[in-house]
Motif scaffolding. Structure first.
Motif, PDB file in Angstrom:
ATOM      1  N   GLN A 380       0.812  -1.225   0.000  1.00 47.71           N
ATOM      2  CA  GLN A 380       0.000   0.000   0.000  1.00 47.71           C
ATOM      3  C   GLN A 380       0.843   1.272   0.000  1.00 47.71           C
ATOM      4  O   GLN A 380       0.322   2.360   0.252  1.00 47.71           O
ATOM      5  N   GLN A 381       2.121   1.147  -0.327  1.00 52.36           N
ATOM      6  CA  GLN A 381       2.977   2.319  -0.477  1.00 52.36           C
ATOM      7  C   GLN A 381       2.967   2.777  -1.942  1.00 52.36           C
ATOM      8  O   GLN A 381       2.899   1.959  -2.859  1.00 52.36           O
ATOM      9  N   VAL A 382       3.022   4.107  -2.130  1.00 54.10           N
ATOM     10  CA  VAL A 382       3.044   4.666  -3.482  1.00 54.10           C
ATOM     11  C   VAL A 382       4.488   4.986  -3.852  1.00 54.10           C
ATOM     12  O   VAL A 382       5.184   5.708  -3.130  1.00 54.10           O
ATOM     13  N   TYR A 383       4.936   4.456  -4.993  1.00 50.32           N
ATOM     14  CA  TYR A 383       6.305   4.659  -5.462  1.00 50.32           C
ATOM     15  C   TYR A 383       6.269   5.500  -6.745  1.00 50.32           C
ATOM     16  O   TYR A 383       5.654   5.116  -7.735  1.00 50.32           O
ATOM     17  N   TYR A 384       6.960   6.649  -6.688  1.00 52.67           N
ATOM     18  CA  TYR A 384       7.009   7.533  -7.840  1.00 52.67           C
ATOM     19  C   TYR A 384       8.327   7.409  -8.615  1.00 52.67           C
ATOM     20  O   TYR A 384       8.496   8.047  -9.648  1.00 52.67           O
ATOM     21  N   GLU A 404      -2.563  13.874 -22.060  1.00 61.32           N
ATOM     22  CA  GLU A 404      -3.585  14.362 -22.986  1.00 61.32           C
ATOM     23  C   GLU A 404      -4.471  13.254 -23.544  1.00 61.32           C
ATOM     24  O   GLU A 404      -5.457  13.528 -24.224  1.00 61.32           O
ATOM     25  N   LEU A 405      -4.139  12.001 -23.280  1.00 61.46           N
ATOM     26  CA  LEU A 405      -4.935  10.896 -23.812  1.00 61.46           C
ATOM     27  C   LEU A 405      -6.236  10.759 -23.047  1.00 61.46           C
ATOM     28  O   LEU A 405      -6.244  10.714 -21.814  1.00 61.46           O
ATOM     29  N   SER A 406      -7.335  10.675 -23.779  1.00 57.10           N
ATOM     30  CA  SER A 406      -8.640  10.448 -23.160  1.00 57.10           C
ATOM     31  C   SER A 406      -9.035   8.986 -23.329  1.00 57.10           C
ATOM     32  O   SER A 406      -8.358   8.220 -24.018  1.00 57.10           O
ATOM     33  N   SER A 407     -10.124   8.602 -22.723  1.00 55.48           N
ATOM     34  CA  SER A 407     -10.560   7.208 -22.802  1.00 55.48           C
ATOM     35  C   SER A 407     -10.942   6.812 -24.226  1.00 55.48           C
ATOM     36  O   SER A 407     -10.854   5.636 -24.588  1.00 55.48           O
ATOM     37  N   LYS A 408     -11.341   7.761 -25.052  1.00 54.89           N
ATOM     38  CA  LYS A 408     -11.688   7.424 -26.439  1.00 54.89           C
ATOM     39  C   LYS A 408     -10.449   7.203 -27.305  1.00 54.89           C
ATOM     40  O   LYS A 408     -10.549   6.682 -28.422  1.00 54.89           O
ATOM     41  N   ASN A 409      -9.264   7.619 -26.811  1.00 53.63           N
ATOM     42  CA  ASN A 409      -8.016   7.414 -27.554  1.00 53.63           C
ATOM     43  C   ASN A 409      -7.346   6.090 -27.222  1.00 53.63           C
ATOM     44  O   ASN A 409      -6.434   5.673 -27.936  1.00 53.63           O
ATOM     45  N   ILE A 410      -7.741   5.439 -26.136  1.00 57.34           N
ATOM     46  CA  ILE A 410      -6.994   4.304 -25.600  1.00 57.34           C
ATOM     47  C   ILE A 410      -7.761   3.006 -25.833  1.00 57.34           C
ATOM     48  O   ILE A 410      -8.950   2.903 -25.522  1.00 57.34           O
ATOM     49  N   GLU A 411      -7.068   2.044 -26.370  1.00 54.01           N
ATOM     50  CA  GLU A 411      -7.639   0.720 -26.594  1.00 54.01           C
ATOM     51  C   GLU A 411      -7.558  -0.135 -25.334  1.00 54.01           C
ATOM     52  O   GLU A 411      -8.508  -0.803 -24.947  1.00 54.01           O
ATOM     53  N   ARG A 412      -6.371  -0.117 -24.675  1.00 55.86           N
ATOM     54  CA  ARG A 412      -6.160  -1.004 -23.530  1.00 55.86           C
ATOM     55  C   ARG A 412      -5.075  -0.422 -22.628  1.00 55.86           C
ATOM     56  O   ARG A 412      -4.164   0.260 -23.094  1.00 55.86           O
ATOM     57  N   ILE A 413      -5.184  -0.713 -21.328  1.00 56.83           N
ATOM     58  CA  ILE A 413      -4.161  -0.323 -20.362  1.00 56.83           C
ATOM     59  C   ILE A 413      -3.792  -1.558 -19.540  1.00 56.83           C
ATOM     60  O   ILE A 413      -4.667  -2.234 -18.998  1.00 56.83           O
ATOM     61  N   ASP A 414      -2.495  -1.862 -19.474  1.00 61.22           N
ATOM     62  CA  ASP A 414      -1.993  -2.950 -18.633  1.00 61.22           C
ATOM     63  C   ASP A 414      -1.187  -2.348 -17.493  1.00 61.22           C
ATOM     64  O   ASP A 414      -0.366  -1.436 -17.699  1.00 61.22           O
ATOM     65  N   VAL A 415      -1.427  -2.848 -16.279  1.00 61.92           N
ATOM     66  CA  VAL A 415      -0.713  -2.359 -15.101  1.00 61.92           C
ATOM     67  C   VAL A 415      -0.012  -3.533 -14.432  1.00 61.92           C
ATOM     68  O   VAL A 415      -0.638  -4.551 -14.125  1.00 61.92           O
ATOM     69  N   PHE A 416       1.308  -3.391 -14.240  1.00 62.76           N
ATOM     70  CA  PHE A 416       2.107  -4.366 -13.502  1.00 62.76           C
ATOM     71  C   PHE A 416       2.516  -3.681 -12.196  1.00 62.76           C
ATOM     72  O   PHE A 416       3.523  -2.973 -12.154  1.00 62.76           O
ATOM     73  N   ASN A 417       1.742  -3.825 -11.128  1.00 58.73           N
ATOM     74  CA  ASN A 417       2.071  -3.134  -9.872  1.00 58.73           C
ATOM     75  C   ASN A 417       2.793  -4.099  -8.938  1.00 58.73           C
ATOM     76  O   ASN A 417       2.319  -4.504  -7.890  1.00 58.73           O
ATOM     77  N   ALA A 418       4.004  -4.471  -9.369  1.00 55.38           N
ATOM     78  CA  ALA A 418       4.869  -5.330  -8.563  1.00 55.38           C
ATOM     79  C   ALA A 418       6.306  -5.031  -8.947  1.00 55.38           C
ATOM     80  O   ALA A 418       6.582  -4.571 -10.070  1.00 55.38           O
ATOM     81  N   ILE A 419       7.212  -5.264  -8.005  1.00 49.79           N
ATOM     82  CA  ILE A 419       8.633  -5.040  -8.296  1.00 49.79           C
ATOM     83  C   ILE A 419       9.063  -6.050  -9.356  1.00 49.79           C
ATOM     84  O   ILE A 419       8.870  -7.253  -9.211  1.00 49.79           O
ATOM     85  N   THR A 420       9.630  -5.541 -10.458  1.00 54.85           N
ATOM     86  CA  THR A 420       9.974  -6.369 -11.607  1.00 54.85           C
ATOM     87  C   THR A 420      11.447  -6.166 -11.947  1.00 54.85           C
ATOM     88  O   THR A 420      11.923  -5.026 -12.025  1.00 54.85           O
ATOM     89  N   LEU A 421      12.141  -7.246 -12.132  1.00 57.13           N
ATOM     90  CA  LEU A 421      13.553  -7.203 -12.504  1.00 57.13           C
ATOM     91  C   LEU A 421      13.679  -7.495 -14.000  1.00 57.13           C
ATOM     92  O   LEU A 421      13.055  -8.429 -14.514  1.00 57.13           O
TER      93      LEU A 421
END
Length: 527
Positions: A380-384, A404-421
């Motif tokens: 639950q920590q936010v990392y910038y 500047e991207l709106s929802s009508k411009n975007i097809e898909r969003i993937d989020v990897f919220n884990a420490i990745t090497l």
């Protein structure tokens, strides 16, 4: 990507390129057929090496370039000279990455089908003889038999040595008034070497470059990314050395793809990225003008007429380029933790609204005229810091464009919220955005970028039937065969229809035996 420095630590095998062409005087729109032989002190086996082709004018400008992959049996193919190529004398160069210092080079005269013949030729004064001294001779002999009843001519080629020769290339080409001019050797200048030494490319493409600041000083420890436009995250990276140099080794995943190379932006420093494009320059020597004689002008006019007749009776050859690579692969980072389709929600006008409303693990905010992106991890920590953003598969560093991207411009969003090497880098999270038809140019990615077109030309072609009696035989290359098998007890015979072009032709036979180039040429007098 990280094993490429080990390649430079080894002594590369010596490579040399030999080329057999069907002709040196061409009309635009016709095929330049070639057989490339590669001699090396190390066998290729099943591996392939990259062969580069360039057509250069007398101003050192590369007018045409392509590349293909060759095996230890060489490379046979053809290239269709564009109709809009400016008539003139060109230098045709063929080389591998590690044989650039000893490139094959010869002159070609190219004329279009409609314009008046060239009357003045630019001639370079200084030359260096192309080394053909290692080409073996006296393996072959030939005889001619004319059949007056059938109106055919037979050319029989046989081996005079007690050996079996490998696959040979055999051509019969008209002797032209330009032969002495085009036979003049070409002087090649050495380019600046890429890092450490030239390396053979075996089943991969080697790309080298440099990152400097605006004053030309090298930037060390600069991260450089190579990525593909796709609907998945696939990129690699490396760091520059103390001289600002970097290397990439691209496997078949990158074949026939456009690769974006970009340096990661640095604070308070503007980077300039350049690639080693493997070009070879002609020596900038003095030139003068050589006027064309009457025989050369008349021959050009006859050649234009013959090519016109040929196009009427024979359809143009169709060249088949290689297929584009399949872009449906898994992400480098496997399955994302969250996949969001913004179209499934009400209209959101910018990315701040998208992050606040439909991506709970994302923080996107504006601070002091710039944007910050944060990832909420499982603690639950936010990392910038150390958060990677990718746009359409590419690492992306301009958050103002993302904002500047709106929802009508975007097809898909993937989020990897884990420490990745990934190699030496550690990311606290990854955001991958895939847009619809949005005009996001490479300049929006990064000022320090270059586009590398890793396209391979597939040398496949269809030729007209040489024995088709309904088509007149009016081409200057009256015979071409790059797959002739010849043994001592089994000669090779060529049967030609009646020829109406003249009587002086050149029979040339080339091949490789025991890593030695065989090149034998004979004068044919045909009635």
């Amino acid at each position: 990507m990280f094993f490429c420095k080990l390649l430079f630590a080894e002594t590369p095998p010596a490579e040399k390129v030999w080329v057999h062409l069907n002709k040196k005087v061409l009309i635009t729109g016709t095929l330049l057929k070639y057989k490339v032989y590669l001699t090396t002190n190390q066998p290729l086996g099943n591996k392939k090496t990259v062969i580069y082709f360039e057509l250069v004018n007398n101003k050192n400008q590369t007018c045409l370039s392509w590349k293909s992959q060759a095996t230890d049996k060489g490379l046979a193919g053809a290239y269709q000279i564009p109709e809009n190529l400016t008539p003139g004398i060109y230098i045709f160069k063929v080389f591998t990455n590690s044989s650039r210092k000893n490139s094959y080079a010869t002159k070609l005269l190219i004329q279009d089908i409609a314009s008046d013949p060239i009357t003045n030729f630019t001639k370079i004064k200084d030359y260096r003889l192309f080394d053909a001294s290692t080409a073996e001779k006296k393996f072959l002999q030939f005889c001619i038999d004319n059949d007056s009843i059938q109106q055919t001519t037979s050319v029989k080629i046989e081996s005079i040595a007690e050996i079996n020769l490998p696959l040979l290339t055999v051509s019969i080409t008209e002797i032209t008034p330009f032969d002495s001019m085009l036979a003049t050797p070409v002087l090649i200048a050495e380019t600046n070497q890429p890092p450490e030494q030239y390396v053979p490319e075996r089943d991969f493409t080697l790309l080298a470059g440099k990152v400097c600041d605006t004053m030309g000083y090298p930037i060390k420890n600069q991260t450089v990314y190579a990525s593909l436009s796709s609907n998945w995250v696939h990129f690699c990276y490396t760091n520059t050395d103390s001289l600002g140099r970097f290397w990439f080794v691209f496997d078949s995943t990158y074949n026939n793809r456009q690769v974006l190379i970009q340096a990661e932006p640095a604070k308070n420093q503007t980077a300039v990225l350049s690639l080693d494009k493997k070009s070879i320059n002609l020596v900038q020597s003095e030139t003068d003008t050589l006027p064309a004689n009457t025989a050369q002008i008349n021959y050009t006019l006859a050649l234009q007429k013959r090519e016109l007749v040929h196009r009427i009776f024979t359809p143009l050859n169709q060249l088949k380029p290689s297929e584009k690579a399949d872009s449906t692969k898994e992400n480098f980072f496997y399955r994302p933790r969250y996949t969001i389709y913004p179209n499934e929600y009400e209209l959101l006008n910018n990315f701040v609204e998208i992050a606040n409303n439909i991506i709970p693990t994302l923080r996107f905010k504006k601070t002091n005229n710039s944007y910050e992106l944060g990832i909420v991890l499982d603690n639950q920590q936010v990392y910038y810091n150390q958060v990677l953003v990718c746009l359409n598969g590419h690492p992306f560093f301009n958050l103002n464009v993302i904002a500047e991207l709106s929802s009508k411009n975007i097809e898909r969003i993937d989020v990897f919220n884990a420490i990745t090497l990934w190699g030496e880098k550690t990311y606290n999270g990854i955001l991958a955005v895939y847009t619809k038809k949005v005009d996001v140019t490479f300049e929006n990615f990064n000022p320090a970028f270059a586009v590398f077109d890793n396209s391979f030309y597939e040398p496949l072609f269809l030729t007209a039937n040489q024995n088709d009696s309904t088509s007149p035989l009016v081409l200057p290359d009256i015979y071409w065969n790059d797959g002739v098998s010849l043994t001592q007890n089994k000669p090779f015979e060529i049967k030609l229809n009646k020829i109406d072009l003249g009587k002086n032709y050149r029979l040339r036979i080339t091949g490789i035996r025991n890593d030695t180039f065989i090149d034998e040429q004979f004068l044919l007098e045909l009635n």
